[in-house]
Design an enzyme around this catalytic site. Structure first.
Site, PDB file in Angstrom:
ATOM      1  N   HIS A  63     -51.471  24.634   5.349  1.00  0.00           N
ATOM      2  CA  HIS A  63     -51.324  23.189   5.544  1.00  0.00           C
ATOM      3  C   HIS A  63     -52.612  22.613   6.146  1.00  0.00           C
ATOM      4  CE1 HIS A  63     -47.052  23.751   4.796  1.00  0.00           C
ATOM      5  NE2 HIS A  63     -46.834  22.457   4.951  1.00  0.00           N
ATOM      6  N   GLU A 109      -9.132   3.128   5.836  1.00  0.00           N
ATOM      7  CA  GLU A 109      -9.690   2.755   4.532  1.00  0.00           C
ATOM      8  C   GLU A 109      -9.679   1.233   4.357  1.00  0.00           C
ATOM      9  OE1 GLU A 109      -8.858   3.721  -0.197  1.00  0.00           O
ATOM     10  OE2 GLU A 109      -7.254   3.987   1.265  1.00  0.00           O
ATOM     11  N   HIS A 110      -8.510   0.635   4.508  1.00  0.00           N
ATOM     12  CA  HIS A 110      -8.362  -0.822   4.418  1.00  0.00           C
ATOM     13  C   HIS A 110      -7.928  -1.342   5.780  1.00  0.00           C
ATOM     14  CE1 HIS A 110      -7.147   0.806   0.377  1.00  0.00           C
ATOM     15  NE2 HIS A 110      -7.993  -0.121  -0.042  1.00  0.00           N
ATOM     16  N   HIS A 115       1.827   3.311  -3.229  1.00  0.00           N
ATOM     17  CA  HIS A 115       0.874   4.181  -3.920  1.00  0.00           C
ATOM     18  C   HIS A 115       1.377   5.610  -3.986  1.00  0.00           C
ATOM     19  CE1 HIS A 115      -2.813   2.047  -4.964  1.00  0.00           C
ATOM     20  NE2 HIS A 115      -2.683   1.323  -3.866  1.00  0.00           N
ATOM     21  N   ASP A 128      -7.852  -4.480  -4.429  1.00  0.00           N
ATOM     22  CA  ASP A 128      -7.346  -3.411  -5.293  1.00  0.00           C
ATOM     23  C   ASP A 128      -7.444  -3.784  -6.757  1.00  0.00           C
ATOM     24  OD1 ASP A 128      -6.742  -1.443  -3.498  1.00  0.00           O
ATOM     25  OD2 ASP A 128      -4.585  -1.760  -3.500  1.00  0.00           O
ATOM     26  N   GLN A 177       0.829  -1.202   0.000  1.00  0.00           N
ATOM     27  CA  GLN A 177       0.000   0.000   0.000  1.00  0.00           C
ATOM     28  C   GLN A 177       0.862   1.251   0.000  1.00  0.00           C
ATOM     29  OE1 GLN A 177      -2.943  -1.007  -0.445  1.00  0.00           O
ATOM     30  NE2 GLN A 177      -4.017   0.934  -0.612  1.00  0.00           N
TER      31      GLN A 177
END
Length: 435
Positions: free
Chosen positions: A413, A320-321, A255, A354, A252
């Protein structure tokens, strides 16, 4: 369970302090780009393409011939692997959509309520360029739109993107593909130009400029989420394999140098061995320049005193993960509630999601997992309610509506409810005979 704080756990490695002096020009720059695209359309897109991408396409829309050339040029095995990924993402999205059902229910005699599941008509899928040609990126945003039944699926990607990205946008199901990137692509999809149609919702990740542009156009169009740099966190006990932990963290980390990479464990031995293993694996990792810098900046290893604290820390991070490497990974995972996507057990690496296993890799970052999940087929449909009421229903609900409207002082109303009880009442009211 109450929230946990940093001072309740032991850090073997802390991330560097983040720069709190955000780039104050980013918001202004993006605002100017959006205003220019809104005012000048394609002309502004050409100017920004020349400035940021150093190329101006003859036409922004990818032609049928260009698609054919991209398909012909893609490596056969790459195409097969991409088609495999498309099939897996489609299969899971179809299964998810099948869990969503229209509703019709009679809540009181004569009061009929329900909802319909309606595909969004036009969606814009932003496909990032980035450091790598991430071939799975268009699959993750386009395929669920196809499954949802969106009428028009627009893809935008930078003009310098690898031709394989065009091929995969087409294979994934995009109806139209445009060579426009960055904040200007977001502006074009939000407001429309002569070349690019306006969309109803924009999805897909991008850099800081893309993210800021999505924030600024939200309201004019829908967006999936505001995404920061990628994140991975692993929770483990003493049964975890430090070699695998290190490999997954570095996967990861490659990235981006801003990727948040961390783990929490109940075992000091696993913590120390993982720390050493990361340094060992970095020695011959081809992407070590990026992965190593991400680990240096954002890497962290935390020791928790027991599983209860481990779970509390995972919920605090809301990553996130989230990977779970414990003796009973399903048991541990069942107790955690804040994550973008959960990877249960040693074999469930983030890399599979992924690339090709079927779950979506566009997920919440920056602790947004505390209140939302990731991109999925449900992001491409609207759940819209409806109601119809017969005379029996009027008898049940009109009087309470009249009384509540009167209490609130909302006399129009009240009248609208009363006329259902007595259609002649409005004539008496307008004639001044009653009110």
């Amino acid at each position: 369970m109450s929230r946990i704080s940093d001072n309740e756990v032991e850090f073997i490695k802390r991330p560097q302090g983040q720069d709190l002096q955000a780039d104050l020009t980013l918001s202004t720059t993006v605002q100017q780009i959006i205003e220019q695209v809104r005012a000048r359309g394609d002309e502004a897109l050409r100017d920004f393409s020349a400035k940021f991408d150093r190329t101006v396409p003859e036409a922004f829309e990818v032609s049928a011939q260009e698609i054919e050339e991209a398909l012909a040029g893609i490596d056969p095995q790459t195409r097969k692997d991409s088609e495999f990924a498309i099939a897996q993402v489609k299969r899971f999205a179809q299964a998810q959509l099948a869990t969503m059902q229209p509703l019709e229910v009679e809540t009181l005699p004569g009061v009929h309520l329900g909802h319909r599941i309606i595909p969004i008509e036009t969606v814009g899928c932003y496909v990032p360029g980035g450091r790598y040609p991430i071939l799975s990126a268009p699959i993750m945003s386009i395929v669920p739109a196809v499954v949802a039944g969106c009428d028009n699926i627009i893809a935008c990607l930078p003009p310098g993107a690898h031709s394989a990205m065009i091929a995969i946008c087409h294979l994934a199901g995009a109806h139209r593909i445009f060579k426009v990137g960055g904040a200007q692509a977001i502006a074009a999809m939000a407001w429309g130009t002569v070349s690019i149609p306006a969309v109803d919702k924009i999805v897909g990740p991008g850099n800081a400029f893309v993210n800021e542009a999505k924030r600024q156009v939200f309201g004019k169009v829908g967006i999936d989420a505001l995404a920061g740099p990628s994140e991975i966190y692993i929770v483990s006990d003493d049964s975890a394999d430090p070699r695998i932990l290190a490999a997954d963290l570095l996967a990861q980390a490659e990235h981006d140098v801003h990727t948040r990479v961390g783990m929490a464990t109940t075992s000091e031995r696993v913590a120390q061995q993982t720390l050493a293993e990361i340094e060992r694996q970095l020695l011959n990792l081809p992407t070590a320049v990026t992965a190593g810098e991400a680990w240096k900046r954002q890497g962290e290893i935390v020791i928790c005193k027991d599983e209860e604290q481990l779970i509390a820390w995972a919920d605090h991070i809301a990553t996130e993960h989230l990977q779970v490497h414990t003796r009973d990974p399903h048991g541990t995972a069942s107790k955690i509630r804040n994550y973008g996507s959960l990877f249960i057990g040693q074999n469930a690496s983030v890399v599979f999601s992924d690339k090709c296993c079927g779950t979506n890799h566009t997920l919440p970052t920056m602790a947004a997992a505390r209140y939302t999940g990731g991109l999925w087929v449900g992001a491409y449909v609207k759940i819209c309610t409806h109601q119809w009421i017969d005379d029996h229903g009027i008898a049940a609900i009109a009087a309470p509506a009249v009384r509540q409207s009167r209490t609130e002082g909302m006399q129009a109303h009240r009248r609208a409810a009363e006329i259902r009880l007595d259609p002649q009442a409005i004539d008496q009211i307008t004639a001044g005979q009653k009110d």
